[in-house]
Design a protein around this motif. Structure first.
Motif, mmCIF file in Angstrom:
data_model
loop_
_atom_site.group_PDB
_atom_site.id
_atom_site.type_symbol
_atom_site.label_atom_id
_atom_site.label_comp_id
_atom_site.label_asym_id
_atom_site.label_seq_id
_atom_site.Cartn_x
_atom_site.Cartn_y
_atom_site.Cartn_z
ATOM 1 N N PHE A 256 0.825 -1.204 0.000
ATOM 2 C CA PHE A 256 0.000 0.000 0.000
ATOM 3 C C PHE A 256 0.862 1.258 0.000
ATOM 4 O O PHE A 256 0.587 2.227 -0.712
ATOM 5 N N THR A 257 1.929 1.229 0.791
ATOM 6 C CA THR A 257 2.825 2.386 0.887
ATOM 7 C C THR A 257 3.603 2.589 -0.407
ATOM 8 O O THR A 257 3.812 3.719 -0.853
ATOM 9 N N THR A 258 4.009 1.471 -1.025
ATOM 10 C CA THR A 258 4.820 1.539 -2.240
ATOM 11 C C THR A 258 4.010 1.962 -3.458
ATOM 12 O O THR A 258 4.435 2.802 -4.249
ATOM 13 N N ASN A 259 2.835 1.354 -3.615
ATOM 14 C CA ASN A 259 1.998 1.630 -4.792
ATOM 15 C C ASN A 259 0.527 1.618 -4.381
ATOM 16 O O ASN A 259 -0.167 0.622 -4.534
ATOM 17 N N GLN A 260 0.087 2.741 -3.846
ATOM 18 C CA GLN A 260 -1.277 2.831 -3.324
ATOM 19 C C GLN A 260 -2.319 2.616 -4.409
ATOM 20 O O GLN A 260 -3.332 1.943 -4.190
ATOM 21 N N LYS A 261 -2.103 3.164 -5.585
ATOM 22 C CA LYS A 261 -3.067 3.047 -6.677
ATOM 23 C C LYS A 261 -3.283 1.593 -7.075
ATOM 24 O O LYS A 261 -4.416 1.145 -7.261
ATOM 25 N N GLU A 262 -2.187 0.848 -7.205
ATOM 26 C CA GLU A 262 -2.289 -0.562 -7.584
ATOM 27 C C GLU A 262 -2.980 -1.372 -6.488
ATOM 28 O O GLU A 262 -3.791 -2.253 -6.772
ATOM 29 N N PHE A 263 -2.676 -1.066 -5.223
ATOM 30 C CA PHE A 263 -3.295 -1.777 -4.107
ATOM 31 C C PHE A 263 -4.807 -1.564 -4.102
ATOM 32 O O PHE A 263 -5.583 -2.521 -3.972
ATOM 33 N N LEU A 264 -5.252 -0.326 -4.234
ATOM 34 C CA LEU A 264 -6.685 -0.025 -4.207
ATOM 35 C C LEU A 264 -7.392 -0.628 -5.418
ATOM 36 O O LEU A 264 -8.543 -1.060 -5.320
ATOM 37 N N ALA B 229 -6.793 -6.532 4.171
ATOM 38 C CA ALA B 229 -6.802 -5.554 3.076
ATOM 39 C C ALA B 229 -7.677 -4.354 3.429
ATOM 40 O O ALA B 229 -7.324 -3.208 3.141
ATOM 41 N N TRP B 230 -8.827 -4.618 4.059
ATOM 42 C CA TRP B 230 -9.703 -3.516 4.481
ATOM 43 C C TRP B 230 -8.995 -2.625 5.496
ATOM 44 O O TRP B 230 -9.057 -1.400 5.406
ATOM 45 N N LYS B 231 -8.346 -3.247 6.480
ATOM 46 C CA LYS B 231 -7.630 -2.462 7.496
ATOM 47 C C LYS B 231 -6.540 -1.614 6.858
ATOM 48 O O LYS B 231 -6.329 -0.458 7.247
ATOM 49 N N THR B 232 -5.846 -2.186 5.892
ATOM 50 C CA THR B 232 -4.770 -1.454 5.228
ATOM 51 C C THR B 232 -5.312 -0.264 4.452
ATOM 52 O O THR B 232 -4.767 0.843 4.538
ATOM 53 N N ALA B 233 -6.395 -0.471 3.703
ATOM 54 C CA ALA B 233 -6.982 0.610 2.905
ATOM 55 C C ALA B 233 -7.472 1.758 3.788
ATOM 56 O O ALA B 233 -7.376 2.928 3.407
ATOM 57 N N LEU B 234 -7.984 1.417 4.973
ATOM 58 C CA LEU B 234 -8.492 2.438 5.888
ATOM 59 C C LEU B 234 -7.410 3.003 6.814
ATOM 60 O O LEU B 234 -7.691 3.891 7.616
ATOM 61 N N ARG B 235 -6.187 2.451 6.750
ATOM 62 C CA ARG B 235 -5.058 2.910 7.566
ATOM 63 C C ARG B 235 -5.346 2.748 9.065
ATOM 64 O O ARG B 235 -5.085 3.653 9.865
ATOM 65 N N THR B 236 -5.869 1.588 9.419
ATOM 66 C CA THR B 236 -6.197 1.319 10.822
ATOM 67 C C THR B 236 -4.970 1.428 11.712
ATOM 68 O O THR B 236 -5.055 1.894 12.860
ATOM 69 N N SER B 237 -3.815 1.010 11.223
ATOM 70 C CA SER B 237 -2.595 1.032 12.036
ATOM 71 C C SER B 237 -2.233 2.434 12.504
ATOM 72 O O SER B 237 -1.564 2.607 13.529
ATOM 73 N N GLU B 238 -2.681 3.460 11.770
ATOM 74 C CA GLU B 238 -2.346 4.836 12.128
ATOM 75 C C GLU B 238 -3.132 5.344 13.335
ATOM 76 O O GLU B 238 -2.710 6.294 13.995
ATOM 77 N N VAL B 239 -4.295 4.736 13.603
ATOM 78 C CA VAL B 239 -5.121 5.200 14.727
ATOM 79 C C VAL B 239 -5.061 4.235 15.912
ATOM 80 O O VAL B 239 -5.506 4.570 17.010
ATOM 81 N N PHE B 240 -4.508 3.053 15.698
ATOM 82 C CA PHE B 240 -4.483 2.026 16.750
ATOM 83 C C PHE B 240 -3.621 2.473 17.939
ATOM 84 O O PHE B 240 -2.549 3.030 17.772
ATOM 85 N N SER B 241 -4.136 2.205 19.147
ATOM 86 C CA SER B 241 -3.403 2.521 20.375
ATOM 87 C C SER B 241 -3.616 1.393 21.379
ATOM 88 O O SER B 241 -4.754 1.116 21.784
ATOM 89 N N GLU B 242 -2.556 0.744 21.753
ATOM 90 C CA GLU B 242 -2.610 -0.427 22.631
ATOM 91 C C GLU B 242 -3.223 -0.070 23.994
ATOM 92 O O GLU B 242 -2.870 0.926 24.616
ATOM 93 N N GLY B 243 -4.142 -0.927 24.460
ATOM 94 C CA GLY B 243 -4.700 -0.816 25.800
ATOM 95 C C GLY B 243 -5.893 0.110 25.955
ATOM 96 O O GLY B 243 -6.595 0.063 26.971
ATOM 97 N N VAL B 244 -6.140 0.970 24.968
ATOM 98 C CA VAL B 244 -7.244 1.935 25.076
ATOM 99 C C VAL B 244 -8.597 1.232 25.050
ATOM 100 O O VAL B 244 -9.494 1.550 25.851
ATOM 101 N N TYR B 245 -8.758 0.289 24.126
ATOM 102 C CA TYR B 245 -10.055 -0.383 23.985
ATOM 103 C C TYR B 245 -10.481 -1.073 25.273
ATOM 104 O O TYR B 245 -11.635 -0.953 25.704
#
Length: 387
Positions: free
Chosen positions: A26-34, A49-65
């Protein structure tokens, strides 16, 4: 199918995990991934794939949930009774025995995620469709409620990252305000008129209003109106496109099923909509997605507050000014962003007066030409353009 599996396998072959491989791709070739996502990933890659497209890793914070689903935290949620009442009927058809252990586990996790969302995100409001979306994500993620929690937040925050509609004022639809929902409905109607005028006229003639079905399609992202396998493919496309994908899928559904609606009365059209839930009167999911890919949404940019630029129409519910090809009648009011209104008829009256003046002052032989020229000034509309 083997080619698709091999394609996704190659995307992650040089990484230690699927998540890492997809994120790298996704980082290397976002257009091809989507593009690959919209075509539909294999089941084993879909959730990642859904998590990657939505960039879930950018908002994730351990222990909050975990801190948000304690009994003390739940007691602070104002809508807890509304949530518990709403989830009772959510997706019970996905399980053979409603009171099975698996079903009860999902209902518990569904409640936890909704409570955590409303606690963590004060701007969110529990609205129709949220419980269905969370339940759907739980099923696809194999009941990983923490990932679902963060992925829904990513959906709310990042849905518009790939979507051209972000330039036109669109934002989160899961709030108390209906402004953005009304904007999406307005964009749909603009293109419905343009793409399928005969079907739109038929729906109007039998009073088969979009409010009967479009509202649910948008808020629930099709989940309560179409079979599970259809929703999987619709979501592949939507998450690769943004809110525009919902509009394009909606138009594609009507374009591929319009023959079923043509000539039918109100009751029969309602029956056809109901049959969609069983997968009846529908082409395959891939055929609908392929048709959606051919849809070109046509709009003009949103006008500034107080603008009276000719050629713009307005979503009256949201107050957002949008240019469209099919403008309101001359006498309609044009509502501005600041809530004021200006009548289109004033400008038209001036032009008609000028026409009369020309006819009275010019020789008779030129009057007809003057009339034609004057009338052409009454309504001038710039051609629409795609995003």
């Amino acid at each position: 199918m083997k080619f698709k599996l091999q394609h996704w396998s190659n995307m992650t072959s040089d990484s230690s995990s699927i998540n890492e491989g997809l994120l790298k791709c996704f980082t290397t070739n976002q257009k091809e991934f989507l593009s690959s996502l919209k075509k539909g990933p294999p089941a084993m890659y879909r959730w990642n794939a859904w998590k990657t497209a939505l960039r879930t890793s950018e908002v994730f914070s351990e222990g909050v949930y975990e801190s948000l689903i304690t009994p003390k935290a739940k007691a602070k949620v104002k809508d807890i009774e509304k949530i518990e009442a709403a989830i009772g009927n959510t997706f019970s058809e996905c399980f053979s025995i409603e009171q099975s252990e698996e079903y009860n586990l999902m209902m518990k996790k569904l409640t936890n995620v909704l409570v955590a969302l409303l606690t963590h995100c004060p701007d969110l409001c529990y609205v129709q469709g949220m419980s269905s979306i969370i339940a759907f994500m739980l099923i696809v993620s194999d009941m990983n409620d923490e990932e679902v929690f963060w992925t829904f937040i990513a959906l709310v925050n990042n849905m518009l990252i790939h979507d051209p509609m972000r330039m036109y004022g669109a934002s989160n639809i899961y709030t108390a305000s209906k402004e953005n929902l009304n904007l999406l409905k307005h964009v749909f109607n603009v293109n419905f008129v343009n793409e399928m005028p005969e079907l739109r006229l038929h729906f109007q003639s039998i009073q088969f209003a979009e409010a009967l079905w479009l509202h649910r399609w948008i808020l629930e992202m099709f989940l309560e109106s179409f079979p599970f396998k259809y929703c999987l493919r619709f979501w592949d496309y939507i998450l690769g496109y943004g809110y525009s994908g919902i509009i394009k899928i909606s138009l594609a559904i009507l374009a591929t099923t319009k023959q079923a609606f043509e000539g039918k009365d109100y009751a029969k059209c309602c029956d056809i909509l109901e049959s969609f839930k069983k997968g009846e009167n529908l082409p395959t999911p891939d055929e609908i997605v392929e048709r959606a890919e051919k849809v070109v949404l046509r709009r003009r940019k949103v006008g500034p507050a107080g603008s009276s630029k000719q050629g713009f129409s307005v979503c009256r519910e949201s107050g957002i000014m949008i240019g469209i090809e099919d403008e309101p009648d001359v006498g309609d009011l044009c509502y501005m962003n600041d809530g004021s209104s200006a009548s289109r008829s004033k400008l038209s009256c001036v032009r008609l007066a000028l026409c009369s003046l020309l006819i009275c002052t010019l020789p008779v032989t030129l009057s007809l030409d003057a009339l034609i020229m004057g009338l052409s000034l009454i309504h001038i509309s710039e051609p629409t353009r795609p995003y």
